[in-house]
Design an enzyme around this catalytic site. Structure first.
Site, mmCIF file in Angstrom:
data_model
loop_
_atom_site.group_PDB
_atom_site.id
_atom_site.type_symbol
_atom_site.label_atom_id
_atom_site.label_comp_id
_atom_site.label_asym_id
_atom_site.label_seq_id
_atom_site.Cartn_x
_atom_site.Cartn_y
_atom_site.Cartn_z
ATOM 1 N N THR A 73 -28.961 -60.101 -46.596
ATOM 2 C CA THR A 73 -28.303 -60.565 -47.819
ATOM 3 C C THR A 73 -26.848 -60.105 -47.867
ATOM 4 O O THR A 73 -25.941 -60.900 -48.143
ATOM 5 C CB THR A 73 -29.070 -60.041 -49.058
ATOM 6 O OG1 THR A 73 -30.421 -60.507 -48.976
ATOM 7 C CG2 THR A 73 -28.439 -60.520 -50.349
ATOM 8 N N SER A 200 -30.902 -59.182 -39.728
ATOM 9 C CA SER A 200 -31.534 -58.172 -40.568
ATOM 10 C C SER A 200 -32.562 -57.394 -39.773
ATOM 11 O O SER A 200 -33.396 -57.978 -39.083
ATOM 12 C CB SER A 200 -32.210 -58.853 -41.762
ATOM 13 O OG SER A 200 -32.957 -57.901 -42.487
ATOM 14 N N GLY A 201 -32.522 -56.061 -39.893
ATOM 15 C CA GLY A 201 -33.418 -55.211 -39.127
ATOM 16 C C GLY A 201 -34.895 -55.488 -39.356
ATOM 17 O O GLY A 201 -35.670 -55.600 -38.411
ATOM 18 N N HIS A 202 -35.281 -55.633 -40.638
ATOM 19 C CA HIS A 202 -36.724 -55.677 -40.921
ATOM 20 C C HIS A 202 -37.398 -56.979 -40.503
ATOM 21 O O HIS A 202 -38.610 -57.092 -40.577
ATOM 22 C CB HIS A 202 -37.003 -55.331 -42.387
ATOM 23 C CG HIS A 202 -36.703 -56.392 -43.388
ATOM 24 N ND1 HIS A 202 -37.677 -57.197 -43.925
ATOM 25 C CD2 HIS A 202 -35.547 -56.771 -43.984
ATOM 26 C CE1 HIS A 202 -37.128 -58.021 -44.811
ATOM 27 N NE2 HIS A 202 -35.832 -57.779 -44.865
ATOM 28 N N CYS A 326 -43.175 -69.457 -55.652
ATOM 29 C CA CYS A 326 -43.753 -69.472 -57.001
ATOM 30 C C CYS A 326 -43.417 -68.193 -57.732
ATOM 31 O O CYS A 326 -44.296 -67.427 -58.115
ATOM 32 C CB CYS A 326 -45.258 -69.662 -56.945
ATOM 33 S SG CYS A 326 -45.751 -71.371 -57.064
HETATM 34 C C1 LIG Z 1 -35.062 -62.312 -44.912
HETATM 35 C C2 LIG Z 1 -33.926 -63.240 -44.826
HETATM 36 C C3 LIG Z 1 -32.676 -62.917 -45.382
HETATM 37 C C4 LIG Z 1 -32.456 -61.651 -46.181
HETATM 38 O O1 LIG Z 1 -32.452 -60.499 -45.402
HETATM 39 P P1 LIG Z 1 -32.628 -59.068 -46.130
HETATM 40 O O2 LIG Z 1 -32.401 -58.079 -45.039
HETATM 41 O O3 LIG Z 1 -34.019 -59.033 -46.661
HETATM 42 O O4 LIG Z 1 -31.588 -58.989 -47.195
HETATM 43 C C5 LIG Z 1 -31.646 -63.807 -45.223
HETATM 44 N N1 LIG Z 1 -31.813 -64.958 -44.547
HETATM 45 C C6 LIG Z 1 -32.994 -65.307 -43.998
HETATM 46 C C7 LIG Z 1 -33.099 -66.582 -43.234
HETATM 47 C C8 LIG Z 1 -34.088 -64.461 -44.116
HETATM 48 O O5 LIG Z 1 -35.256 -64.834 -43.586
#
Ligand SMILES: *Cc1c(COP(=O)(O)O)cnc(C)c1O
Length: 400
Positions: A73, A200-202, A326
């Site tokens: 984000t 994003s790491g996670h 939802c």
């Molecule tokens: C999960 C996701 C994000 C957001 O990443 P975060 O690290 O959770 O802020 C942005 N873009 C896409 C396509 C995602 O799947």
């Protein structure tokens, strides 16, 4: 009974090797990497190694093209706001209707405060970008094009390289939200026309709260956060050193496991998808069967509520996700499926199964075992199911 986790596009389990790598940076190696003394220096060296590991996964030319952030984000927000500030005289943004809220919500906000004009490009029934509309939206007023590499709901992949080339022809900057693509498909940014890329790491087996923005060398950039000189003045704030170390390790592991993702994980996904299409009437795949992430499967089940399916899956120890966001009981179907013109009755019954290297054959067996029964039971309760045209909706997989 082992829980079956098939929601890896929402988040992934931290790889034990990544966890092990980060732990010393909470305790023995707690120094601030900006400090001159020995405590800082050793951490600084470890960060350098981690940066190189991420550079390699992205095929980037230089390790200092990577700016660490708090996640996907922040990276998306930083890229978009930077472009508007760095490109004076241009106030238009080109994006798509199927982006993640991290892009869409900011674009809507920028429109609302009169800061930018935004073009939201549509997609076809498979989720593929309308190239004609994209070309038409490009002009010398465009500061930034921001298009996702792969869709988080359907897995559909946009042809990012070609789209970036087109943006370049109009002098616009090009950013891609590659949060779902990094670690799943090969990426090579050297010599590409992509100026900025979010990850994003996670989403790739590193912890939550760490991410990065790739900024190609020479790209005009204005920071989102102002303060110290960390990240070469592009992102102020003391680095999340354990997170950075874990992300480096996760990047190294992602490279090592890429073949598994493209092979074994894809076969697991395909086996589940084909079994569902074979055994459950009136369902079809949302997304582009050919140009799609190897781990993602989004299926629309007609005449049933996705939330009800999820509830029954949960009782069976299976975690998946509904295509529809939802949130707080609102019955709006997903903006992605709406943009694809998925019929209302099917968009509401869409379920996303997203795999990772942690999944095994047994996970697929479990879903195949319980899902047809769940559908039978729920549809028996639907006043529309009895009269539904079952023969006309026998969708078949369209694989090459
Ligand atoms: C999960 C996701 C994000 C957001 O990443 P975060 O690290 O959770 O802020 C942005 N873009 C896409 C396509 C995602 O799947």
């Amino acid at each position: 009974m082992r829980a079956v986790y098939l929601d890896n596009n929402a988040t992934t389990r931290v790889d034990p090797e990544a966890l092990e790598a980060m732990l010393p940076f909470f305790t023995e190696q707690f120094g601030n990497p900006s400090s001159i003394h020995a405590f800082g220096a050793s951490v600084g060296a470890a960060l350098k190694t981690a940066r190189r590991q991420l550079q390699e996964l992205l095929g980037a030319a230089h390790d200092h093209e990577i700016v660490y952030t708090s996640g996907g984000t922040e990276s998306d927000n930083a890229a978009i706001l930077s472009a508007l500030e760095a490109m004076p005289g241009r106030n238009e943004i080109v994006t798509s209707k199927v982006e993640h809220p991290a892009v869409l919500a900011l674009c809507q906000r920028l429109e609302k405060i009169g800061r930018a004009k935004v073009h939201y490009i549509g997609v076809d029934a498979l989720g593929r970008l309308d190239i004609g509309a994209y070309r038409a939206a490009l002009s010398s007023n465009v500061a930034l094009v921001t298009l996702m590499w792969a869709n988080n709901e359907t897995g559909t992949i946009f042809p990012i390289e070609g789209l970036a080339e087109l943006a370049k022809q109009h002098g616009a900057l090009f950013h891609t939200d590659a949060v779902q693509a990094v670690g799943k498909v090969p990426i090579f940014l050297q010599d590409s026309a992509v100026d900025m890329l979010s990850l994003s790491g996670h989403k790739l087996h590193a912890p939550k709260g760490i991410g990065a923005l790739y900024v190609k060398r020479g790209t005009r950039f204005k920071p989102l956060l102002h303060g110290g000189h960390q990240e070469r003045g592009r992102r102020a704030g003391t680095e999340n050193t354990p997170g950075v170390i874990a992300l480096g390790k996760a990047a190294q592991l992602a490279l090592r496991h890429m073949a598994d993702e493209q092979g074994r994980v894809r076969r697991l996904r395909d086996r589940l998808e084909n079994a569902i299409l074979e055994r459950v009437p009136n369902c079809f795949v949302n997304g582009d069967a050919n140009d799609r992430l190897p781990n993602t499967c989004n299926i629309a089940f007609e005449y049933v509520e996705g939330e009800a399916i999820l509830l029954h899956l949960t009782r069976g120890g299976i975690a998946a996700s509904s295509g529809s966001a939802c949130t707080s009981g609102s019955l709006e179907p997903s903006h992605v499926l709406r943009a694809m013109n998925v019929p209302f009755t099917a968009a509401h019954g869409s379920i996303r199964f997203s795999f990772s290297r942690d999944n095994v054959e047994d996970d697929v067996d479990r879903v195949i075992e319980v899902l047809p029964g769940i559908l039978d039971k729920l549809r028996a309760l639907s006043p529309f199911w009895a009269g539904a045209d079952k023969s006309a909706h026998q969708f078949k997989p369209v694989y090459a």
